[in-house]
Design a protein around this motif. Structure first.
Motif, PDB file in Angstrom:
ATOM      1  N   GLN A  12       0.807  -1.207   0.000  1.00 14.46           N
ATOM      2  CA  GLN A  12       0.000   0.000   0.000  1.00 14.46           C
ATOM      3  C   GLN A  12       0.846   1.267   0.000  1.00 14.46           C
ATOM      4  OE1 GLN A  12      -3.403  -0.063   2.657  1.00 14.46           O
ATOM      5  NE2 GLN A  12      -3.290  -2.286   2.847  1.00 14.46           N
ATOM      6  N   SER A  13       2.089   1.148  -0.436  1.00 12.29           N
ATOM      7  CA  SER A  13       2.993   2.302  -0.471  1.00 12.29           C
ATOM      8  C   SER A  13       3.354   2.635  -1.913  1.00 12.29           C
ATOM      9  CB  SER A  13       4.264   1.992   0.328  1.00 12.29           C
ATOM     10  OG  SER A  13       5.266   2.963   0.087  1.00 12.29           O
ATOM     11  N   LEU A  14       3.039   3.844  -2.349  1.00 11.05           N
ATOM     12  CA  LEU A  14       3.392   4.257  -3.707  1.00 11.05           C
ATOM     13  C   LEU A  14       4.893   4.256  -3.906  1.00 11.05           C
ATOM     14  CD1 LEU A  14       2.706   5.420  -6.497  1.00 11.05           C
ATOM     15  CD2 LEU A  14       2.689   7.698  -5.446  1.00 11.05           C
ATOM     16  N   ILE A  15       5.611   4.630  -2.885  1.00 13.04           N
ATOM     17  CA  ILE A  15       7.055   4.800  -2.998  1.00 13.04           C
ATOM     18  C   ILE A  15       7.768   3.483  -3.319  1.00 13.04           C
ATOM     19  CG2 ILE A  15       7.838   4.380  -0.617  1.00 13.04           C
ATOM     20  CD1 ILE A  15       9.373   7.030  -0.813  1.00 13.04           C
ATOM     21  N   SER A  16       7.135   2.358  -2.991  1.00 11.62           N
ATOM     22  CA  SER A  16       7.791   1.064  -3.187  1.00 11.62           C
ATOM     23  C   SER A  16       7.273   0.304  -4.409  1.00 11.62           C
ATOM     24  CB  SER A  16       7.617   0.202  -1.937  1.00 11.62           C
ATOM     25  OG  SER A  16       6.244  -0.011  -1.652  1.00 11.62           O
ATOM     26  N   ARG A 119      18.574  -9.838 -24.264  1.00 13.30           N
ATOM     27  CA  ARG A 119      17.331  -9.949 -23.503  1.00 13.30           C
ATOM     28  C   ARG A 119      17.574 -10.640 -22.157  1.00 13.30           C
ATOM     29  NH1 ARG A 119      11.776 -10.115 -23.938  1.00 13.30           N
ATOM     30  NH2 ARG A 119      10.754 -11.773 -22.779  1.00 13.30           N
ATOM     31  N   ASN A 120      18.298 -11.743 -22.176  1.00 14.34           N
ATOM     32  CA  ASN A 120      18.547 -12.495 -20.939  1.00 14.34           C
ATOM     33  C   ASN A 120      19.363 -11.682 -19.943  1.00 14.34           C
ATOM     34  OD1 ASN A 120      17.142 -14.641 -22.018  1.00 14.34           O
ATOM     35  ND2 ASN A 120      18.966 -15.784 -22.641  1.00 14.34           N
ATOM     36  N   GLU A 121      20.378 -10.989 -20.430  1.00 13.59           N
ATOM     37  CA  GLU A 121      21.230 -10.179 -19.549  1.00 13.59           C
ATOM     38  C   GLU A 121      20.433  -9.030 -18.941  1.00 13.59           C
ATOM     39  OE1 GLU A 121      24.727  -8.559 -17.671  1.00 13.59           O
ATOM     40  OE2 GLU A 121      24.141 -10.552 -18.394  1.00 13.59           O
ATOM     41  N   PHE A 122      19.637  -8.361 -19.771  1.00 12.09           N
ATOM     42  CA  PHE A 122      18.864  -7.217 -19.299  1.00 12.09           C
ATOM     43  C   PHE A 122      17.795  -7.651 -18.301  1.00 12.09           C
ATOM     44  CE2 PHE A 122      15.569  -3.922 -19.717  1.00 12.09           C
ATOM     45  CZ  PHE A 122      16.336  -2.781 -19.523  1.00 12.09           C
ATOM     46  N   ILE A 123      17.064  -8.696 -18.637  1.00 15.01           N
ATOM     47  CA  ILE A 123      15.990  -9.176 -17.751  1.00 15.01           C
ATOM     48  C   ILE A 123      16.560  -9.661 -16.424  1.00 15.01           C
ATOM     49  CG2 ILE A 123      14.300 -11.033 -17.458  1.00 15.01           C
ATOM     50  CD1 ILE A 123      13.564 -10.718 -20.372  1.00 15.01           C
ATOM     51  N   ARG A 124      17.669 -10.362 -16.481  1.00 12.26           N
ATOM     52  CA  ARG A 124      18.285 -10.873 -15.250  1.00 12.26           C
ATOM     53  C   ARG A 124      18.622  -9.733 -14.295  1.00 12.26           C
ATOM     54  NH1 ARG A 124      22.970 -10.693 -13.167  1.00 12.26           N
ATOM     55  NH2 ARG A 124      23.852  -9.693 -15.022  1.00 12.26           N
ATOM     56  N   ALA A 125      19.285  -8.708 -14.799  1.00 11.99           N
ATOM     57  CA  ALA A 125      19.735  -7.615 -13.934  1.00 11.99           C
ATOM     58  C   ALA A 125      18.562  -6.781 -13.433  1.00 11.99           C
ATOM     59  CB  ALA A 125      20.726  -6.730 -14.698  1.00 11.99           C
ATOM     60  N   LEU A 126      17.615  -6.467 -14.321  1.00 16.97           N
ATOM     61  CA  LEU A 126      16.510  -5.599 -13.916  1.00 16.97           C
ATOM     62  C   LEU A 126      15.560  -6.327 -12.964  1.00 16.97           C
ATOM     63  CD1 LEU A 126      16.175  -2.671 -14.732  1.00 16.97           C
ATOM     64  CD2 LEU A 126      14.287  -3.347 -16.209  1.00 16.97           C
ATOM     65  N   THR A 127      15.343  -7.614 -13.195  1.00 15.98           N
ATOM     66  CA  THR A 127      14.486  -8.383 -12.291  1.00 15.98           C
ATOM     67  C   THR A 127      15.092  -8.457 -10.894  1.00 15.98           C
ATOM     68  OG1 THR A 127      13.626  -9.728 -14.114  1.00 15.98           O
ATOM     69  CG2 THR A 127      13.397 -10.628 -11.897  1.00 15.98           C
ATOM     70  N   LYS A 128      16.386  -8.672 -10.839  1.00 15.81           N
ATOM     71  CA  LYS A 128      17.072  -8.735  -9.555  1.00 15.81           C
ATOM     72  C   LYS A 128      16.952  -7.411  -8.811  1.00 15.81           C
ATOM     73  CE  LYS A 128      21.529 -10.113  -7.546  1.00 15.81           C
ATOM     74  NZ  LYS A 128      22.914 -10.572  -7.861  1.00 15.81           N
ATOM     75  N   LEU A 129      17.100  -6.302  -9.527  1.00 15.12           N
ATOM     76  CA  LEU A 129      16.973  -4.992  -8.897  1.00 15.12           C
ATOM     77  C   LEU A 129      15.545  -4.753  -8.420  1.00 15.12           C
ATOM     78  CD1 LEU A 129      18.245  -2.251  -8.195  1.00 15.12           C
ATOM     79  CD2 LEU A 129      17.703  -1.486 -10.522  1.00 15.12           C
ATOM     80  N   SER A 130      14.570  -5.180  -9.204  1.00 14.91           N
ATOM     81  CA  SER A 130      13.163  -4.947  -8.849  1.00 14.91           C
ATOM     82  C   SER A 130      12.730  -5.733  -7.626  1.00 14.91           C
ATOM     83  CB  SER A 130      12.263  -5.309 -10.034  1.00 14.91           C
ATOM     84  OG  SER A 130      12.199  -6.711 -10.230  1.00 14.91           O
ATOM     85  N   MET A 131      13.457  -6.775  -7.277  1.00 14.55           N
ATOM     86  CA  MET A 131      13.082  -7.616  -6.137  1.00 14.55           C
ATOM     87  C   MET A 131      13.724  -7.162  -4.827  1.00 14.55           C
ATOM     88  SD  MET A 131      12.981 -11.422  -7.889  1.00 14.55           S
ATOM     89  CE  MET A 131      12.184 -12.164  -6.454  1.00 14.55           C
ATOM     90  N   LEU A 132      14.559  -6.128  -4.885  1.00 18.10           N
ATOM     91  CA  LEU A 132      15.139  -5.572  -3.668  1.00 18.10           C
ATOM     92  C   LEU A 132      14.073  -4.783  -2.904  1.00 18.10           C
ATOM     93  CD1 LEU A 132      18.593  -4.280  -5.001  1.00 18.10           C
ATOM     94  CD2 LEU A 132      18.140  -6.368  -3.684  1.00 18.10           C
ATOM     95  N   PRO A 133      14.243  -4.606  -1.593  1.00 16.99           N
ATOM     96  CA  PRO A 133      13.245  -3.870  -0.795  1.00 16.99           C
ATOM     97  C   PRO A 133      13.320  -2.358  -0.971  1.00 16.99           C
ATOM     98  CG  PRO A 133      15.051  -4.577   0.612  1.00 16.99           C
ATOM     99  CD  PRO A 133      15.308  -5.188  -0.742  1.00 16.99           C
ATOM    100  N   VAL A 134      13.313  -1.927  -2.226  1.00 19.11           N
ATOM    101  CA  VAL A 134      13.258  -0.502  -2.578  1.00 19.11           C
ATOM    102  C   VAL A 134      12.315  -0.362  -3.761  1.00 19.11           C
ATOM    103  CG1 VAL A 134      15.570   0.131  -1.749  1.00 19.11           C
ATOM    104  CG2 VAL A 134      15.283  -0.746  -4.081  1.00 19.11           C
ATOM    105  N   GLY A 135      11.761   0.828  -3.941  1.00 18.66           N
ATOM    106  CA  GLY A 135      10.945   1.070  -5.114  1.00 18.66           C
ATOM    107  C   GLY A 135      11.815   1.214  -6.345  1.00 18.66           C
ATOM    108  N   LEU A 136      11.276   0.857  -7.495  1.00 18.16           N
ATOM    109  CA  LEU A 136      11.997   0.997  -8.756  1.00 18.16           C
ATOM    110  C   LEU A 136      11.158   1.839  -9.707  1.00 18.16           C
ATOM    111  CD1 LEU A 136      14.304   0.352 -10.695  1.00 18.16           C
ATOM    112  CD2 LEU A 136      13.108  -1.776 -11.293  1.00 18.16           C
ATOM    113  N   TRP A 137      11.643   3.032 -10.012  1.00 18.30           N
ATOM    114  CA  TRP A 137      10.976   3.923 -10.954  1.00 18.30           C
ATOM    115  C   TRP A 137      11.860   4.077 -12.181  1.00 18.30           C
ATOM    116  CZ3 TRP A 137       6.764   7.674  -9.592  1.00 18.30           C
ATOM    117  CH2 TRP A 137       6.088   7.280  -8.422  1.00 18.30           C
TER     118      TRP A 137
END
Length: 238
Positions: A12-16, A119-137
């Motif tokens: 329920q947090s926009l920031i995340s 595609r594999n390199e980009f998806i791997r890195a961005l997915t990993k970043l998106s799963m950290l406990p921070v928002g991704l904009w």
């Protein structure tokens, strides 16, 4: 690894959230993201001299991976990571993969192999970043795409991203918002900057949370107020 025994609560947090903001050049996407508290910009292009923000220049894919490794340590106070722009970041990834394999273009490897590696390199890195406990904009520029229909050809505003990788980013994002100018109620000289968040035949947008109104003023404060005040009605992205 232990499997969960309880359901996780809804976020329920926009920031995340994971958010893609796109729109015309210099409309104020970077300015909006700079309004978000505790944001770190991963700046893949110039244009941050007129915002007060924490900025980490990203000049190539190696810089991005090093920044991600530092972010993953969570030895910082940042609550949002903003990739500005994600389009340039994809170019860096492509250059990296091509250099690794001694080619000039993804197509030089034949049979789609080069595209698959990028595609594999980009998806791997961005997915990993998106799963950290921070928002991704993420930000991107907009472009117009010709759409063929039964009644003829029309144009649709879309993020300026390659089709397949663009679809991955759209699927990754909880919110896809078009930054634009509202000319419906006032003349051009008095036009106001707005954000569109709901699907439309005229542009790509979507709000997985169902909390945002279809059109909002183009400020983080307006987004946050709407997100926190609205009863969720899950929406699809298109």
């Amino acid at each position: 690894m232990k499997l969960p025994t309880e359901k996780q609560p809804k976020n329920q947090s926009l920031i995340s959230q994971t958010v893609l903001l796109y729109g015309p050049n210099k409309i104020g996407k970077t300015e909006l993201c700079a309004q978000i508290p505790d944001t770190l910009f991963l700046a893949t292009e110039a244009g941050h001299n007129h915002v007060e923000a924490f900025v980490q220049p990203i000049k190539n894919w190696e810089d991005f991976l090093k920044a991600c490794a530092e972010i993953a340590k969570m030895d910082h106070s940042f609550k949002v990571i903003c990739i500005d722009t994600v389009t340039n970041l994809l170019c860096f990834c492509t250059d990296h993969v091509c250099a690794q394999h001694g080619i000039q273009h993804e197509s030089d490897m034949g049979y789609g192999k080069g595209y698959a590696l990028v595609r594999n390199e980009f998806i791997r890195a961005l997915t990993k970043l998106s799963m950290l406990p921070v928002g991704l904009w993420m930000t991107a520029h907009s472009t117009e795409k010709a759409i063929e229909t039964r009644t003829g050809t029309r144009t649709r505003i879309v993020p300026n991203l390659p089709e397949k990788m663009g679809q991955f980013i759209l699927d990754l994002a909880d919110i896809v918002a078009l930054c634009s100018v509202d000319r419906n109620e006032k003349g051009l000289n008095q036009a106001e900057r707005v954000i569109y968040t709901k699907p439309s035949p005229d542009y790509v947008a979507g709000d997985r949370s169902g909390r945002l109104e279809a059109k909002l003023p183009m400020t983080y404060a307006a987004l946050a107020k709407a997100f926190e005040a609205t009863t969720p009605e899950p929406q699809t992205q298109a």
